[in-house]
Design an enzyme around this catalytic site. Sequence first.
Site, short mmCIF file in Angstrom:
data_model
loop_
_atom_site.label_atom_id
_atom_site.label_comp_id
_atom_site.label_asym_id
_atom_site.label_seq_id
_atom_site.Cartn_x
_atom_site.Cartn_y
_atom_site.Cartn_z
N ASP A 142 8.62 0.91 -1.22
CA ASP A 142 7.64 -0.13 -0.93
C ASP A 142 7.29 -0.91 -2.20
O ASP A 142 7.68 -0.55 -3.32
CB ASP A 142 6.39 0.46 -0.26
CG ASP A 142 5.62 1.42 -1.14
OD1 ASP A 142 5.35 1.08 -2.31
OD2 ASP A 142 5.26 2.51 -0.66
N ARG A 143 6.57 -1.98 -2.02
CA ARG A 143 6.30 -2.92 -3.12
C ARG A 143 5.64 -2.24 -4.31
O ARG A 143 5.89 -2.61 -5.46
CB ARG A 143 5.40 -4.04 -2.59
CG ARG A 143 5.16 -5.19 -3.55
CD ARG A 143 4.37 -6.30 -2.86
NE ARG A 143 4.20 -7.43 -3.75
CZ ARG A 143 3.22 -7.53 -4.64
NH1 ARG A 143 2.34 -6.56 -4.75
NH2 ARG A 143 3.12 -8.61 -5.41
#
Length: 233
Positions: free
Chosen positions: A102-103
Amino acid sequence: MKLVKHLANLGYGSRKEVQWLFREGRITNAAGEVLYADDPLDHDDVRVDGQPLDPAPGLLLVLHKPTGYTCSTRDAGRLVYDLLPPRFRLRQPVLSTVGRLDRDTSGLLLLTDDGQLLHRIISPKAKLPKVYVATLAEDLRGDEAALFASGTLLLEGEKAPLLPAELEVLGARSARLTLHEGRYHQVRRMFAAAGNHVVALHRERIGGLALDGLPGGEWRMLGEDDRARLFAG
């Protein structure tokens, strides 16, 4: 396969654009002799502007993903593909991330254009261990290792308990966690189930493959030895 199609598939441009490269004499062999669109294909001997071609289909690379980048080709903002040569985004077959980070997660990210290899890596049957280091908002309680290793932890919204995972305490608010499956936001959800919150997450290993000092934002191609290490882990 013709040279024009091969170069287009590697992302050097559309077939029309690649045709112009030939007409401008920018496609040569290793000896510097100009090649033509109907010449036989010899990938290792072809040069574009004097440079060897990008790897042929079947590539596998590792990227040290920084935080702030998304594993997508379409999302707004910074994408992991921005850290690679622009041509790589145009390759056919498509260069895909092997799973996602994820980011807000950094660390080891694999990318490949080999669909069979991708599925072999992510297949539940492979059970390749994935090792993360988590920094937590609160002190560890002391029972997390037993909880995660129990094989009975059920995440919110799921019906099947997690496979046993190994936790190594690194500090009051940091731990190394080894998983043998890959569920959505699994590390964050596991610590949430234990009453804690992950404030930073870094993946340092998949199978037997680690970053080995690769700086953040950098990438490298993986050879046969690397692939063997990946599945030996």
